[in-house]
Design an enzyme around this catalytic site. Structure first.
Site: not given
Ligand code: FMN
Length: 351
Positions: A98, A179, A226
């Site tokens: 990730q 983020y 994601r």
């Protein structure tokens, strides 16, 4: 009929079962962002998962947000990750990395002295972040200049290249939890007036171009994303997440990504959203167990189910789910400490 224990396919990645280890930041890298031997043990112990999605990993020094998180920036980090992917592969497992650029959700103490905290706009996130000296408010970010954005996207492309050099089967763009990609998508943190801000199409541009850059390395079928539509974590402010995420899914559907990784953490009906706007395989996440996981696959169209919390204290989760064995409980106090205690010391079920 398929269930958690059937083999499956996520883009180019063939999985032996549909039980996925969800990404979890555990702060066991060293201060320079190098994966450590205890991380090798921890991931190898969990190699029976159909796929391990390794913890959020920074693509550049600016992208680091938390202390003791790993990077995929330099050769030493690539080599250390390479030992981990080799150990997992030797046990028959698969691994995706990730890629996590924290943007404004970061503190200067947690990164190198030359790194900066950058974001779409100079708007700080409300909240605090763990540092070696305790909790501190997020650092104030500097707004990226228009001509710097291609360089940030390039960091993700290079990180993808590095991840493949380290032996990962694929990469996942972390586009949730406040983020950097989420900061671009949300009007509360993106008040840009160039073509990366304003209209929905402009707010999505960073994510679309980043996925394209990651896919340019070796195809879209090794790249996942994601998301968690409507998740306000880390000060995400979006008055219309339904519109944002329906727009995002419509924009990325034609890319034929390896998978969409969906976290359920809001009242929005993410299953309905995916059914209407995304035709590729999706992994569902958020509070699943054996029964609800099987159901998600058999009845709701999920290609696989990812588990985070259950994986902390149950390295043999596949067997425990299969044989209906008792689950061990994780110790919350050692989630982010820097020893093997509460990390690689959890054992397989022994009766
Ligand atoms: C200790 C911990 C660390 C986490 N770190 C990450 C991370 O690095 N990246 C991410 O996308 N999600 C992260 N998450 C969220 C999990 O992947 C997952 O979405 C969440 O825990 C819900 O799944 P669960 O009900 O199976 O635990 C983390 C969760 C926990 C408990």
């Amino acid at each position: 009929m398929s269930n958690l224990f059937s083999s499956g396919q996520l883009g180019r990645i063939k999985v032996n079962n549909r039980i996925i280890m969800a990404p979890m930041t555990r702060s066991r890298a060293d201060a320079a962002g190098n994966p450590t031997p205890m991380m090798l043990d921890y991931y190898r112990q969990r190699a029976s998962a159909g796929l391990i999605i390794a913890e959020g990993t920074y693509p550049s020094e600016n992208g680091k947000g938390y202390c003791r998180t790993p990077g995929i920036v330099n050769q030493q980090q690539i080599d250390a990750w390479g030992e981990i992917t080799a150990a997992v592969r030797a046990e028959g497992g698969k691994m995706v990395l990730q890629i996590m650029h924290c943007g404004r959700c970061s503190h200067a103490d947690n990164k190198s002295t030359t790194a900066e905290t950058v974001a779409p706009s100079a708007i700080g996130a409300e909240g605090e972040v763990f540092t070696e000296a305790g909790m501190k408010p997020f650092s104030a970010p500097r707004a990226l200049h228009s001509d710097e954005i291609p360089q940030v996207i390039e960091e993700y492309r290079q990180a993808t290249h590095n991840a493949y050099a380290a032996g990962f089967d694929g990469v996942e763009l972390h586009a949730t939890s406040g983020y950097l990609p989420a900061q671009f998508m949300s009007p509360g943190s993106n008040q840009r007036s160039d073509h990366y801000g304003g209209s929905l199409e402009n707010r999505l541009r960073f994510v679309v171009e980043t996925l394209q850059a990651m896919a340019s390395v070796d195809g879209a079928d090794r790249v996942g994303i994601r998301i968690c539509p409507g998740f306000p974590f880390n000060d995400v402010k979006d008055p219309d997440p339904k519109e944002t995420f329906e727009g995002l899914l419509s924009a990325i559907d034609p890319m034929q990504l390896a998978y969409l990784h969906l976290m359920r953490a809001s009242p929005l009906d993410v299953y309905a959203m995916v059914q209407e706007f995304f035709s590729g395989p999706f992994i569902i996440n958020g509070g699943y167990n054996r029964i609800s996981g099987d159901k998600a696959i058999a009845e709701r169209g999920a290609a696989a189910v990812s588990f985070a919390t259950l994986y902390i204290a149950n390295p043999d989760l596949v067997k425990r789910l299969h044989d209906d064995l008792p689950m061990a409980e994780p110790d919350q106090a050692t989630l982010y400490t820097n020893t093997t205690d509460g990390y690689s010391e959890y054992t397989n079920y022994s009766g």
